[in-house]
Motif scaffolding. Structure first.
Motif, mmCIF file in Angstrom:
data_model
loop_
_atom_site.group_PDB
_atom_site.id
_atom_site.type_symbol
_atom_site.label_atom_id
_atom_site.label_comp_id
_atom_site.label_asym_id
_atom_site.label_seq_id
_atom_site.Cartn_x
_atom_site.Cartn_y
_atom_site.Cartn_z
ATOM 1 N N PRO A 194 5.173 41.587 -41.987
ATOM 2 C CA PRO A 194 5.817 41.542 -43.305
ATOM 3 C C PRO A 194 5.107 40.657 -44.312
ATOM 4 C CG PRO A 194 7.052 40.252 -41.715
ATOM 5 C CD PRO A 194 6.000 40.964 -40.941
ATOM 6 N N GLY A 195 4.161 39.809 -43.868
ATOM 7 C CA GLY A 195 3.438 38.938 -44.790
ATOM 8 C C GLY A 195 2.125 38.489 -44.169
ATOM 9 N N ASN A 196 1.308 37.819 -44.966
ATOM 10 C CA ASN A 196 0.032 37.308 -44.468
ATOM 11 C C ASN A 196 0.237 36.225 -43.428
ATOM 12 O OD1 ASN A 196 -1.226 39.054 -46.184
ATOM 13 N ND2 ASN A 196 -2.033 37.498 -47.575
ATOM 14 N N LEU A 197 -0.792 36.005 -42.637
ATOM 15 C CA LEU A 197 -0.718 35.034 -41.546
ATOM 16 C C LEU A 197 -0.850 33.606 -42.077
ATOM 17 C CD1 LEU A 197 -0.525 35.006 -38.425
ATOM 18 C CD2 LEU A 197 -3.024 34.883 -38.378
ATOM 19 N N LYS A 198 -0.100 32.703 -41.456
ATOM 20 C CA LYS A 198 -0.149 31.288 -41.813
ATOM 21 C C LYS A 198 -0.040 30.461 -40.535
ATOM 22 C CE LYS A 198 2.033 27.871 -44.893
ATOM 23 N NZ LYS A 198 3.089 27.658 -45.910
ATOM 24 N N SER A 199 -0.784 29.364 -40.487
ATOM 25 C CA SER A 199 -0.807 28.514 -39.294
ATOM 26 C C SER A 199 -0.110 27.200 -39.601
ATOM 27 C CB SER A 199 -2.245 28.235 -38.869
ATOM 28 O OG SER A 199 -2.989 29.426 -38.820
ATOM 29 N N THR A 200 0.919 26.898 -38.849
ATOM 30 C CA THR A 200 1.627 25.637 -39.064
ATOM 31 C C THR A 200 1.534 24.731 -37.854
ATOM 32 O OG1 THR A 200 3.688 26.665 -38.325
ATOM 33 C CG2 THR A 200 3.233 26.695 -40.677
ATOM 34 N N GLY A 201 0.588 25.023 -36.987
ATOM 35 C CA GLY A 201 0.383 24.231 -35.787
ATOM 36 C C GLY A 201 -0.402 25.031 -34.773
ATOM 37 N N SER A 202 -0.866 24.388 -33.718
ATOM 38 C CA SER A 202 -1.743 25.050 -32.762
ATOM 39 C C SER A 202 -1.102 26.261 -32.106
ATOM 40 C CB SER A 202 -2.186 24.056 -31.685
ATOM 41 O OG SER A 202 -1.054 23.546 -31.005
ATOM 42 N N SER A 203 0.206 26.241 -31.955
ATOM 43 C CA SER A 203 0.878 27.371 -31.314
ATOM 44 C C SER A 203 2.031 27.888 -32.162
ATOM 45 C CB SER A 203 1.399 26.953 -29.935
ATOM 46 O OG SER A 203 2.312 25.877 -30.055
ATOM 47 N N ASN A 204 2.003 27.626 -33.447
ATOM 48 C CA ASN A 204 3.092 28.020 -34.331
ATOM 49 C C ASN A 204 2.520 28.784 -35.517
ATOM 50 O OD1 ASN A 204 5.524 28.329 -35.555
ATOM 51 N ND2 ASN A 204 5.757 26.208 -36.184
ATOM 52 N N TYR A 205 2.268 30.063 -35.312
ATOM 53 C CA TYR A 205 1.748 30.921 -36.361
ATOM 54 C C TYR A 205 2.889 31.795 -36.877
ATOM 55 C CZ TYR A 205 -3.125 29.722 -35.399
ATOM 56 O OH TYR A 205 -4.319 29.061 -35.276
ATOM 57 N N VAL A 206 2.973 31.935 -38.192
ATOM 58 C CA VAL A 206 4.079 32.667 -38.801
ATOM 59 C C VAL A 206 3.541 33.648 -39.830
ATOM 60 C CG1 VAL A 206 5.686 30.749 -38.467
ATOM 61 C CG2 VAL A 206 4.417 30.936 -40.625
ATOM 62 N N CYS A 207 4.402 34.584 -40.214
ATOM 63 C CA CYS A 207 4.113 35.479 -41.333
ATOM 64 C C CYS A 207 4.733 34.882 -42.587
ATOM 65 C CB CYS A 207 4.702 36.864 -41.093
ATOM 66 S SG CYS A 207 4.003 37.727 -39.683
ATOM 67 N N THR A 208 3.980 34.872 -43.667
ATOM 68 C CA THR A 208 4.516 34.399 -44.937
ATOM 69 C C THR A 208 5.417 35.474 -45.533
ATOM 70 O OG1 THR A 208 2.635 35.301 -46.162
ATOM 71 C CG2 THR A 208 2.429 33.053 -45.335
ATOM 72 N N THR A 209 5.931 35.213 -46.720
ATOM 73 C CA THR A 209 6.663 36.243 -47.449
ATOM 74 C C THR A 209 5.683 37.316 -47.908
ATOM 75 O OG1 THR A 209 6.396 35.160 -49.595
ATOM 76 C CG2 THR A 209 8.289 34.499 -48.257
ATOM 77 N N ALA A 210 6.223 38.428 -48.376
ATOM 78 C CA ALA A 210 5.392 39.568 -48.751
ATOM 79 C C ALA A 210 4.399 39.245 -49.860
ATOM 80 C CB ALA A 210 6.276 40.742 -49.161
ATOM 81 N N THR A 211 4.707 38.248 -50.682
ATOM 82 C CA THR A 211 3.848 37.961 -51.830
ATOM 83 C C THR A 211 3.111 36.631 -51.716
ATOM 84 O OG1 THR A 211 5.760 37.037 -53.004
ATOM 85 C CG2 THR A 211 5.240 39.354 -53.407
ATOM 86 N N ASP A 212 3.260 35.923 -50.616
ATOM 87 C CA ASP A 212 2.572 34.650 -50.423
ATOM 88 C C ASP A 212 1.152 34.911 -49.915
ATOM 89 O OD1 ASP A 212 3.243 31.570 -50.201
ATOM 90 O OD2 ASP A 212 2.002 32.079 -48.471
ATOM 91 N N TYR A 213 0.215 34.030 -50.263
ATOM 92 C CA TYR A 213 -1.180 34.252 -49.900
ATOM 93 C C TYR A 213 -1.465 33.965 -48.426
ATOM 94 C CZ TYR A 213 -2.083 34.418 -54.931
ATOM 95 O OH TYR A 213 -2.082 34.752 -56.250
ATOM 96 N N GLY A 214 -0.735 33.057 -47.816
ATOM 97 C CA GLY A 214 -1.034 32.675 -46.453
ATOM 98 C C GLY A 214 -2.251 31.781 -46.377
ATOM 99 N N TYR A 215 -2.815 31.618 -45.171
ATOM 100 C CA TYR A 215 -4.020 30.810 -44.967
ATOM 101 C C TYR A 215 -5.253 31.713 -44.924
ATOM 102 C CZ TYR A 215 -1.497 26.457 -43.835
ATOM 103 O OH TYR A 215 -0.727 25.325 -43.879
#
Length: 224
Positions: free
Chosen positions: A68-89
């Motif tokens: 549903p959104g671009n990939l973002k890393s918030t820790g070594s084992s905590n990767y999340v999807c951003t919102t549909a319009t967020d750029y992510g990492y």
């Protein structure tokens, strides 16, 4: 159809090896599993790209579930999807987030939380991104404050933000260095023998596949 409804994105597999013979009757038990969060577009709803988007493209794209959104890393084992319009990492090719120009031959999409998103996420192949290229609006638009482009459908399709990119001297990072709001660049999982990785680049006029050094920092949109 299942229960009178279109059964899109359905792959039928069996736990047994059974040959179905002509003239015989069989009873089958079919188990449906929830696909989890993501964007799935039935072939009949894919209406972008005109004649360049073939019926085969539509059939193949309809089997995919996009994050549903671009990939973002918030820790070594905590990767999340951003919102549909967020750029992510921004990631170097085929690498978990390093904060530098290094690559580590690990698909970052494999780090998405299975509890939240389910399993089997991966970076899309070059061939899958080529199909997206043929089925896009060709025009950059604003969506909830973010510039980007619609793929497959503007009503229920895939919106990819024009997140820009990072130069190879700086590699992965949390913000872009250039191209924000004017172009999007998203990694594929494919690389050639010279170490140049394939990615989709889009701006006004549509999208196409290019190759880059793997130390560039680009956006990632996961698929399964």
């Amino acid at each position: 159809t299942v229960g009178g409804k279109d059964a899109n994105n359905l792959d039928i597999t069996s736990s047994q090896s059974v040959t179905l013979l002509s003239g015989k009757s069989y009873t089958m038990t079919v188990q449906f599993k929830k696909g989890g969060p993501g964007i799935v577009v039935p072939p009949g709803d894919i209406d972008l790209g005109g004649t360049t988007c073939t019926e085969q493209d539509k059939a193949d794209l309809s089997k995919l579930r996009w994050a549903p959104g671009n990939l973002k890393s918030t820790g070594s084992s905590n990767y999340v999807c951003t919102t549909a319009t967020d750029y992510g990492y921004y990631y170097t090719w085929n690498s978990t987030y390093t904060g530098n120009t290094g690559t580590n031959n690990t698909d970052p999409c494999s780090k998405l939380s299975t509890a939240t998103y389910g399993s089997d996420w991966r970076t899309p192949s070059k061939e899958e991104l080529e199909k997206l290229c043929r089925c896009n609006s060709g025009t950059m638009v604003e969506n909830n404050g973010a510039n980007g482009m619609w793929f497959m459908s503007t009503s229920r399709g895939l919106f990819l933000p024009a997140a820009g990119y990072r130069d190879p001297e700086n590699g992965s990072g949390t913000v872009a260095q250039t191209g924000t709001r004017t172009q999007g660049r998203y990694w594929s999982s494919s690389i050639d023998n010279s170490g140049y990785a394939s990615f989709i680049k889009f701006s006004n006029g549509g999208g196409a596949i290019y190759t880059f050094r793997d130390s560039f920092g680009l956006s990632v949109r996961c698929v399964k």
